[in-house]
Design an enzyme around this catalytic site. Structure first.
Site, PDB file in Angstrom:
ATOM      1  N   HIS A   1       7.628 -11.405   5.526  1.00 52.42           N
ATOM      2  CA  HIS A   1       8.839 -11.836   6.035  1.00 52.42           C
ATOM      3  C   HIS A   1       9.122 -12.986   6.248  1.00 52.42           C
ATOM      4  CE1 HIS A   1      12.336 -12.148   9.370  1.00 52.42           C
ATOM      5  NE2 HIS A   1      12.312 -10.363   8.888  1.00 52.42           N
TER       6      HIS A   1
ATOM      7  N   GLU B   1      15.609  -8.871   2.150  1.00 49.62           N
ATOM      8  CA  GLU B   1      16.460  -9.833   3.692  1.00 49.62           C
ATOM      9  C   GLU B   1      16.244 -11.305   2.764  1.00 49.62           C
ATOM     10  OE1 GLU B   1      13.579 -10.530   6.240  1.00 49.62           O
ATOM     11  OE2 GLU B   1      11.942 -11.742   4.631  1.00 49.62           O
TER      12      GLU B   1
END
Length: 257
Positions: free
Chosen positions: A104, A174
């Site tokens: 992430h 993302e």
């Protein structure tokens, strides 16, 4: 969204949630039955709640265990050892997780995680029987410099281990500049990047690459979910803040075609 790929709506709770948050999970489980034919649902709470959430899921007779699962937000690449404060993929699996997010952008930025380390973590997830959700995405500066595809391509090549399959791997795009900001790329931008990721996966994995789920993450909310989920090669979403409330999370899942 490809009709041949079942969408996945994954909620990343980040550093939020206490045991009282089981009430939100209960509401999600109650609403999940209506969506079981639409999408798979995954909630990734903090590590302190993985076992409690997994136990609640297992005990809930109204849940659809084949379409609702519990995941985690990170894992250490080693199975055990002198790594104070870290949690292994084996520990997460033992606690009831079935998937884990790796790479992430907040881990890459806050902890300096490299593509090579993300790759090791994905391999650790597989070793423990977990699905690895591998995240890639560009910063605002990289986007402004026209480097989006170069950055995403480099991260994907370095973070995705050999041996990836549609069963053990999910890729999440993302755009870092969109996370938690309320800003989202245009539909055309999302389609371009997801198409690029799909092409990269098929080039590396042959036919298997056409089956891997590619999630979009970055300020996904009920008001834009349906539009985003309709984009080609968007096979679900990695949802941040909007996954903390059952109503919002379920509304996003309902946006899947």
């Amino acid at each position: 969204m490809s009709a041949a790929i079942r969408p996945l709506i994954a909620g990343n709770w980040k550093m939020n949630g206490l045991r009282a948050s089981l009430s939100e999970l209960k509401l999600m489980l109650e609403g999940a039955g209506k969506l079981s034919a639409t999408a798979d649902l995954l909630i990734c709470p903090p590590a302190t709640l993985v076992a409690a959430f997994a136990q609640k899921l297992a005990a809930d007779t109204g849940s659809r265990s084949n379409s609702f699962a519990i995941g985690a937000q990170d894992c250490h690449p080693r199975a055990s050892g002198a790594h104070t404060g870290d949690i292994s993929a084996e520990m997460l699996a033992d606690a009831g997780a079935s998937a884990v997010i790796v790479g992430h952008s907040e881990r890459r930025a806050d902890h300096g995680e490299s593509d090579a380390l993300v790759r090791e973590k994905a391999e650790a997830a597989w070793r423990a029987g977990l699905v690895a959700i591998i995240c890639v995405g560009e910063t605002q500066g990289q986007r402004d410099a026209g480097q989006t595809l170069d950055v995403v391509g480099t991260q994907l090549a370095g973070s995705l281990p050999d041996g990836a399959t549609a069963a053990n791997t999910v890729v999440a795009y993302e755009p870092v500049w969109a996370i938690g900001t309320g800003r989202t790329p245009t539909v055309a931008d999302v389609e371009q990047v997801h198409g690029f990721i799909r092409k990269s996966l098929t080039q590396r994995m042959s036919g298997e690459g056409s089956k891997v789920r590619i999630l979009y993450g970055g300020s996904v909310k009920p008001s834009n979910a349906q539009e985003l989920m309709a984009v080609a090669d968007v096979n679900g979403a990695l949802v941040g803040g909007a996954s903390l409330k059952a109503g919002d999370f379920l509304a996003i899942a309902a946006g899947c075609p």
